[in-house]
Design a protein around this motif. Structure first.
Motif, short mmCIF file in Angstrom:
data_model
loop_
_atom_site.label_atom_id
_atom_site.label_comp_id
_atom_site.label_asym_id
_atom_site.label_seq_id
_atom_site.Cartn_x
_atom_site.Cartn_y
_atom_site.Cartn_z
N MET A 1 0.76 -1.24 -0.53
CA MET A 1 -0.44 -0.02 0.18
C MET A 1 1.26 1.35 0.11
N CYS B 1 -4.98 -4.94 2.63
CA CYS B 1 -6.29 -4.31 2.14
C CYS B 1 -7.67 -4.08 2.67
N HIS B 2 -8.40 -3.43 2.75
CA HIS B 2 -9.33 -2.87 3.28
C HIS B 2 -10.88 -3.46 2.60
N GLU B 3 -10.00 -4.28 1.38
CA GLU B 3 -10.80 -5.14 0.41
C GLU B 3 -10.45 -6.43 0.39
N ARG C 1 -0.38 -1.31 -12.32
CA ARG C 1 -1.68 -1.85 -11.73
C ARG C 1 -2.39 -0.39 -11.09
N PHE C 2 -3.33 -0.11 -10.40
CA PHE C 2 -3.96 0.80 -9.49
C PHE C 2 -4.38 0.22 -8.57
N ASP C 3 -4.54 0.63 -7.11
CA ASP C 3 -5.07 0.32 -5.89
C ASP C 3 -6.43 0.89 -5.04
N CYS C 4 -6.30 -0.24 -4.84
CA CYS C 4 -8.50 0.39 -4.47
C CYS C 4 -8.69 1.41 -4.37
N LEU D 1 0.84 0.92 -9.05
CA LEU D 1 1.89 0.11 -9.45
C LEU D 1 2.87 -0.04 -10.08
N CYS E 1 -3.03 -4.03 -1.52
CA CYS E 1 -3.91 -3.21 -2.18
C CYS E 1 -3.93 -2.85 -3.58
N PHE E 2 -2.47 -3.24 -4.19
CA PHE E 2 -2.76 -3.33 -5.76
C PHE E 2 -2.95 -4.30 -6.45
N HIS E 3 -4.20 -4.70 -6.54
CA HIS E 3 -4.93 -5.59 -7.30
C HIS E 3 -6.05 -5.23 -8.58
#
Lengths: 132, 132
Positions: A38, A102-104, B83-86, B92, A109-111
């Protein structure tokens, strides 16, 4: 989570280049998997507490308040190493992640990959045991 | 380095959360060593060119201009994944780094450890062959 007076005695390294909001971005990397987990932000107090306690404190820009990572989720980050970059305007935090970052529910977080004008979810949420 | 009209046709993914300056931070990670190399910033044009050309373009906040990484140094970054984060407010970038990432000659910009109120340099600058 009121810091006690002892917390305030930790001296910060000189020459940190805080941004216009008094914050510095911190990249968080997993010590074992080397995944980038993150990007978070610290203010002076968050950095001081992180250095003193060895666990990650951030400053939440949305809630405008100090934030102990994992305080409500239990998904804490133990700090293994803290580095600055050549400009002293970014921190790299190496951590031992408990649970997920990640809160998801994903470990990192980079998904989100890019697919045209949209996104594609990479990987799957982790099975995370409920916290006591 | 004037982008040609074709460059401007690349559509960006929806919902990117640019900051107040119209920029988004990009964490840059080495695909082979998994080292975090640097944190840079992109504006819309830099992101469009990066997606289109497969090499890293950034926006220099100090020079206030578009910046092709390695344009003068030869130390380019070939993009392997983006990639993007949530929150869609951080990128990234996984890259294949040619030469070194840091202008101080180190492979990564994150070579300053904290030692009390000062810093300690970790590792040593790389031997980088002169560019033609």
């Amino acid at each position: 989570n009121t810091p006690n007076p002892k917390d305030l005695q930790t001296q910060l390294p000189q020459g940190i280049r805080w941004n216009a909001d008094g914050l510095i971005p911190a990249i968080v990397q997993d010590v074992d998997t080397r995944e980038v987990l993150m990007l978070a932000y610290m203010n002076e107090e968050a950095l001081r507490l992180t250095l003193q306690e060895g666990r990650a404190w951030y400053y939440s820009r949305s809630r405008q308040s100090l934030w102990l990572k994992g305080e409500t989720s239990g998904h804490t980050q133990e700090v293994v190493e803290l580095r600055f970059d050549c400009d002293r305007d970014t921190i790299l935090l190496t951590v031992r992640q408990k649970g997920v970052a990640c809160h998801e529910g994903f470990y990192s977080c980079f998904h989100y990959g890019v697919q045209g004008e949209g996104y594609v979810t990479l990987g799957a949420p982790e099975e995370v045991p409920a916290m006591p």
